[in-house]
Motif scaffolding. Structure first.
Motif, PDB file in Angstrom:
ATOM      1  N   SER A  20      69.856  17.237  76.050  1.00  0.00           N
ATOM      2  CA  SER A  20      68.383  17.701  75.353  1.00  0.00           C
ATOM      3  C   SER A  20      67.870  17.990  74.575  1.00  0.00           C
ATOM      4  CB  SER A  20      68.309  15.946  75.140  1.00  0.00           C
ATOM      5  OG  SER A  20      69.411  14.986  74.907  1.00  0.00           O
ATOM      6  N   ALA A  21      67.193  19.041  76.390  1.00  0.00           N
ATOM      7  CA  ALA A  21      66.225  19.020  76.651  1.00  0.00           C
ATOM      8  C   ALA A  21      66.311  20.977  76.491  1.00  0.00           C
ATOM      9  CB  ALA A  21      65.519  19.537  78.024  1.00  0.00           C
ATOM     10  N   THR A  22      67.733  21.225  76.832  1.00  0.00           N
ATOM     11  CA  THR A  22      68.127  23.017  76.594  1.00  0.00           C
ATOM     12  C   THR A  22      68.392  22.443  75.174  1.00  0.00           C
ATOM     13  OG1 THR A  22      68.943  23.080  78.263  1.00  0.00           O
ATOM     14  CG2 THR A  22      70.366  24.239  76.581  1.00  0.00           C
ATOM     15  N   LYS A  23      68.910  22.094  74.216  1.00  0.00           N
ATOM     16  CA  LYS A  23      69.048  22.034  72.547  1.00  0.00           C
ATOM     17  C   LYS A  23      67.670  22.604  72.052  1.00  0.00           C
ATOM     18  CE  LYS A  23      73.401  21.916  73.223  1.00  0.00           C
ATOM     19  NZ  LYS A  23      73.838  23.308  73.428  1.00  0.00           N
ATOM     20  N   ALA A  24      66.783  21.077  72.056  1.00  0.00           N
ATOM     21  CA  ALA A  24      65.421  21.141  72.082  1.00  0.00           C
ATOM     22  C   ALA A  24      64.845  22.861  72.332  1.00  0.00           C
ATOM     23  CB  ALA A  24      64.486  20.427  72.610  1.00  0.00           C
ATOM     24  N   ALA A  25      65.216  23.350  72.908  1.00  0.00           N
ATOM     25  CA  ALA A  25      64.683  24.126  73.740  1.00  0.00           C
ATOM     26  C   ALA A  25      65.123  25.504  72.889  1.00  0.00           C
ATOM     27  CB  ALA A  25      64.107  25.419  75.355  1.00  0.00           C
ATOM     28  N   ILE A  26      66.095  25.433  72.305  1.00  0.00           N
ATOM     29  CA  ILE A  26      66.908  26.520  71.647  1.00  0.00           C
ATOM     30  C   ILE A  26      66.407  26.336  70.103  1.00  0.00           C
ATOM     31  CG2 ILE A  26      68.947  26.570  70.254  1.00  0.00           C
ATOM     32  CD1 ILE A  26      70.961  26.099  72.578  1.00  0.00           C
ATOM     33  N   GLU A  27      66.092  24.864  69.342  1.00  0.00           N
ATOM     34  CA  GLU A  27      65.106  25.032  67.805  1.00  0.00           C
ATOM     35  C   GLU A  27      63.898  25.590  68.386  1.00  0.00           C
ATOM     36  OE1 GLU A  27      65.415  21.209  66.890  1.00  0.00           O
ATOM     37  OE2 GLU A  27      67.501  21.511  66.943  1.00  0.00           O
ATOM     38  N   ALA A  28      63.378  25.562  69.386  1.00  0.00           N
ATOM     39  CA  ALA A  28      61.469  25.624  69.254  1.00  0.00           C
ATOM     40  C   ALA A  28      62.265  26.869  69.825  1.00  0.00           C
ATOM     41  CB  ALA A  28      60.648  24.892  71.050  1.00  0.00           C
ATOM     42  N   PHE A  29      62.784  28.021  69.897  1.00  0.00           N
ATOM     43  CA  PHE A  29      62.706  29.236  70.722  1.00  0.00           C
ATOM     44  C   PHE A  29      62.945  30.024  69.504  1.00  0.00           C
ATOM     45  CE2 PHE A  29      65.508  32.927  71.911  1.00  0.00           C
ATOM     46  CZ  PHE A  29      63.734  33.310  72.151  1.00  0.00           C
ATOM     47  N   SER A  30      63.817  29.339  68.529  1.00  0.00           N
ATOM     48  CA  SER A  30      64.522  30.171  67.607  1.00  0.00           C
ATOM     49  C   SER A  30      63.059  30.024  66.133  1.00  0.00           C
ATOM     50  CB  SER A  30      65.664  29.263  67.176  1.00  0.00           C
ATOM     51  OG  SER A  30      66.974  29.429  67.674  1.00  0.00           O
ATOM     52  N   TYR A  31      62.194  28.728  66.372  1.00  0.00           N
ATOM     53  CA  TYR A  31      61.934  28.462  65.340  1.00  0.00           C
ATOM     54  C   TYR A  31      60.053  29.539  65.577  1.00  0.00           C
ATOM     55  CZ  TYR A  31      56.887  26.437  62.852  1.00  0.00           C
ATOM     56  OH  TYR A  31      56.412  26.228  61.884  1.00  0.00           O
ATOM     57  N   CYS A  32      59.761  29.798  67.409  1.00  0.00           N
ATOM     58  CA  CYS A  32      58.761  30.602  67.622  1.00  0.00           C
ATOM     59  C   CYS A  32      59.439  32.432  67.044  1.00  0.00           C
ATOM     60  CB  CYS A  32      58.395  30.503  69.042  1.00  0.00           C
ATOM     61  SG  CYS A  32      57.703  29.138  69.127  1.00  0.00           S
ATOM     62  N   LEU A  33      60.495  32.825  67.708  1.00  0.00           N
ATOM     63  CA  LEU A  33      61.064  34.381  67.500  1.00  0.00           C
ATOM     64  C   LEU A  33      61.404  34.306  66.101  1.00  0.00           C
ATOM     65  CD1 LEU A  33      62.440  36.190  69.257  1.00  0.00           C
ATOM     66  CD2 LEU A  33      64.772  34.850  68.407  1.00  0.00           C
ATOM     67  N   ALA A  34      61.468  33.021  64.983  1.00  0.00           N
ATOM     68  CA  ALA A  34      61.782  33.464  63.054  1.00  0.00           C
ATOM     69  C   ALA A  34      59.944  34.190  62.663  1.00  0.00           C
ATOM     70  CB  ALA A  34      61.716  32.309  62.831  1.00  0.00           C
ATOM     71  N   GLN A  35      58.855  33.627  63.530  1.00  0.00           N
ATOM     72  CA  GLN A  35      57.405  34.061  63.348  1.00  0.00           C
ATOM     73  C   GLN A  35      57.637  35.149  63.947  1.00  0.00           C
ATOM     74  OE1 GLN A  35      54.914  30.609  64.225  1.00  0.00           O
ATOM     75  NE2 GLN A  35      56.311  29.410  63.881  1.00  0.00           N
ATOM     76  N   GLU A  36      58.210  35.699  64.714  1.00  0.00           N
ATOM     77  CA  GLU A  36      56.967  36.994  65.799  1.00  0.00           C
ATOM     78  C   GLU A  36      58.620  38.132  64.833  1.00  0.00           C
ATOM     79  OE1 GLU A  36      57.678  37.153  69.690  1.00  0.00           O
ATOM     80  OE2 GLU A  36      56.763  34.884  69.974  1.00  0.00           O
ATOM     81  N   VAL A  37      59.777  37.997  64.823  1.00  0.00           N
ATOM     82  CA  VAL A  37      60.720  39.002  63.683  1.00  0.00           C
ATOM     83  C   VAL A  37      61.052  38.771  63.088  1.00  0.00           C
ATOM     84  CG1 VAL A  37      61.009  39.424  66.281  1.00  0.00           C
ATOM     85  CG2 VAL A  37      62.641  37.824  64.500  1.00  0.00           C
ATOM     86  N   GLY A  38      60.545  37.815  62.101  1.00  0.00           N
ATOM     87  CA  GLY A  38      60.755  37.823  60.385  1.00  0.00           C
ATOM     88  C   GLY A  38      59.431  38.990  59.880  1.00  0.00           C
ATOM     89  N   PRO A  39      58.621  38.926  59.632  1.00  0.00           N
ATOM     90  CA  PRO A  39      58.273  39.252  59.324  1.00  0.00           C
ATOM     91  C   PRO A  39      58.370  41.265  58.918  1.00  0.00           C
ATOM     92  CG  PRO A  39      56.529  38.328  60.372  1.00  0.00           C
ATOM     93  CD  PRO A  39      57.649  38.088  60.968  1.00  0.00           C
ATOM     94  N   ARG A  40      59.471  41.690  60.670  1.00  0.00           N
ATOM     95  CA  ARG A  40      60.344  43.091  60.089  1.00  0.00           C
ATOM     96  C   ARG A  40      61.522  42.453  60.093  1.00  0.00           C
ATOM     97  NH1 ARG A  40      59.811  43.676  66.866  1.00  0.00           N
ATOM     98  NH2 ARG A  40      58.217  41.965  66.952  1.00  0.00           N
ATOM     99  N   GLY A  41      61.824  41.985  58.454  1.00  0.00           N
ATOM    100  CA  GLY A  41      63.417  41.947  58.240  1.00  0.00           C
ATOM    101  C   GLY A  41      64.264  41.109  59.286  1.00  0.00           C
TER     102      GLY A  41
END
Length: 109
Positions: A20-41
């Motif tokens: 469960s912790a691993t799955k939560a980490a994937i979701e949190a990491f993906s959300y944060c990564l989307a904010q970081e790299v989204g502006p670059r398309g």
């Protein structure tokens, strides 16, 4: 563009803390990564197809691979960046495949 996660977040099972912790980490990491790299398309989202029948799960899983394939093809058919930062779940988690997205993108908050 996508990472595949599962129902691990939100459901609690005995002896499944690491899962469960691993799955939560994937979701949190993906959300944060989307904010970081989204502006670059670069689009980042998580697809949680549910408990799918595979060699590992056998007949215990309710969904055949063919039933979740449609949802994955729907994701791929969307306008680039329209799903950025989303956690895409099965319909019983609040997402109905093929319906319009009503929430704002990650950068809207």
């Amino acid at each position: 563009r996508d990472s595949v996660a599962s129902r691990g977040l939100g459901d609690v099972y005995k002896r499944q803390a690491v899962y469960s912790a691993t799955k939560a980490a994937i979701e949190a990491f993906s959300y944060c990564l989307a904010q970081e790299v989204g502006p670059r398309g670069v689009e980042v989202n998580v697809w949680t197809p549910g408990y799918v029948r595979t060699d590992m799960t056998g007949q215990r899983a309710a969904d055949a691979v063919e039933t979740v394939e449609e949802s994955f093809l729907w994701i791929l058919a969307q306008t680039p960046m329209s799903l950025n930062g989303r956690i895409l779940r099965k319909p019983d988690f609040g997402m109905t495949w093929g319906t319009e997205i009503v929430e704002g993108d990650v950068g809207d908050d």
